[in-house]
Motif scaffolding. Sequence first.
Motif: not given
Length: 640
Positions: A547-548, A569-571, A577-579, A621-623
């Motif tokens: 997704l990103a 998700a992993a950074t 912060t990810i939208d 929606d956006i989380l």
Amino acid sequence: MNKRFLVFTLLLAVGLGMCISCTTGEYELTSPDKKLVMQIQQEDNGELTYAFTANRTPLINKSSLGFKLESEEVIPSSGWKIEDVSGRQVRGEWKPLWGKRAVVPDHFNELTITLTRPSGIPDRMELVARAYNDGIAFQYRIPSGNAGEAKVLSEQTAYNFADDYTAWFYNGENYNIGPEKLTETDGTRFPVMTVKAVDNHYLAIHEANLETGAPLVLQSKGGERLFSVASKPATLLSGYTSAWRVILYGTTPGVLTDSHLIELLNPDPDPAYDFSWVKPGMAVWDWRINGAEWEGFKYTMSYPSWIRMVDFAAAQGFKYLVLDANWYGPEFASDSHPVEGDKAKDVQNLIAYGKEKGVGIWLYLNDVGGRKFPIEETLKQYGDWGAAGVKYGFMSGSQEEKNPWTRKITELCAKNHLLVDYHDGPVHPYGQMRTWPNAVTREYCHAQLDAHRVFEPKTFVTTVFVNMVAGPVDMNNGMFDLRQGHTTRVDESQPVPSTLVSEAARTLIVFSGVTILPDIPEFYEKYPALLDYLSSQKMPWKESRTLAGEIGEYIVMMRQTEDAYLVGAATNESGRTIDLPLTFLEEGIFDAEIVEDSDDAHYLTNRETLKVSKKQVTNKDILKLKLAPGGGACLKFIKQ
């Protein structure tokens, strides 16, 4: 060129969307969506070249094709003529037994150029090129009927990049090389080579369907943007077919990670084999639990601990338990018998117990035992016992020598209904899972618990955009015992530099036909929300989508099961912060469970802390997700 051929060529051009100039020997092959173009040309000296353009942006300038023989002759060159040009369209689909998605579009345009010369060996060769919407590929063929054989000095294939882009490379059990500018590369590099070109242009260089010869190695001289093939191909003889040279393309790095193009370039399974028994899934593992203690029980690599692990796997719906080294004796000892040694009777009893519980048992086999004792008999015995798979370790020899041995073992495992996982410097994946669906994964990375000298959060978010482009990888993510300092575990007692939430997310992000969990049951049971997330990963996936993400920075992956959408998700070392737009969900209302790092979490100092929230959402929606340094997020969506 005669009129009949000219008419055929023009019809071919119209049918395939190709632009062919008969007077200059120039050919253009376009992708089905017409966004990718491969230009092929025969130069005045008879040699072939190609170039690659995407979305009207030149990415690879004119680059050489062909071979140099030991006689120093380049083929094709002077005296070679284009005898025939043919093409075809394919608009099909592939439905893998397991993979990133249930249905894979198999859409490409293909161009075959046949070249001949009056005399010499070989006197005929073909260049076959394909254009997909997510990349191009080409291979060399020597048609059947050519007499004699020609020894090859080198392959002429080159990649003359249009600018000084940034690249990353596979690097064995070390940090990925990169980011480095193309002009900074000096020497050999190993694929996958992932390239960030100009804005919104990403490439990956690899190969597919390697039947003979050495696996792909690339090389470049410092100060240049030109990369060439350093690996020596097999002898050219009648019926020779090279591996496909593959250039993947995407407007994001996630397109490369999500692609099935490498697999599509491999043949379908042999109809003589029934692969309906192949089942992907989650597995527990006995190697890392050795020495762990919980309320008076000490885990070892022995029958009582195995039973405990099978019971846990059965309760969670995990499909497998993997037994690692030394179950049949010291793995590197030449007298350790892989069928009769040490705990063989316990293993047979365990397999029977596992069948009662619905849990398959994998057996480790070291290359020492695999080669000293008849491999056909060993694998047949494992199949007769009812084992589920084989983890094959420490294969000896060069990569060129390993490839045929790997292919042989994979086929023998298929005959005996055994899944297979290769570790310790395996041959790189090149799409084998299409032909051999039992080849579910391999350690084409450094498994993170082995890798404290090199494994950091940035390692993970680089590997998934480099190594994982080649195919399924076994990284052994999902360690939940992340306490500070050394533990009582026998092997690698240090904690992983990660957070609990990131560890759970990584199990989803990494593509593998078997996801091997390294910890003891009690540490998973300590965190019910994350254990539920692991148990919800019911393969095969219906759909997968990155997704990103950005190479070395972060990644957000979605995988869909029959009854849930899961996101991980992993950074890297930087918190962020990810939208997250939920546009990947279908219409309707979903119950979302969101597991995030706690506000004060950190991959070095505060790993085992998290927060859980629940809400109702729709695809509009956006989380907003907050990832701690070295952290992650795990999300599960269930339709009401």
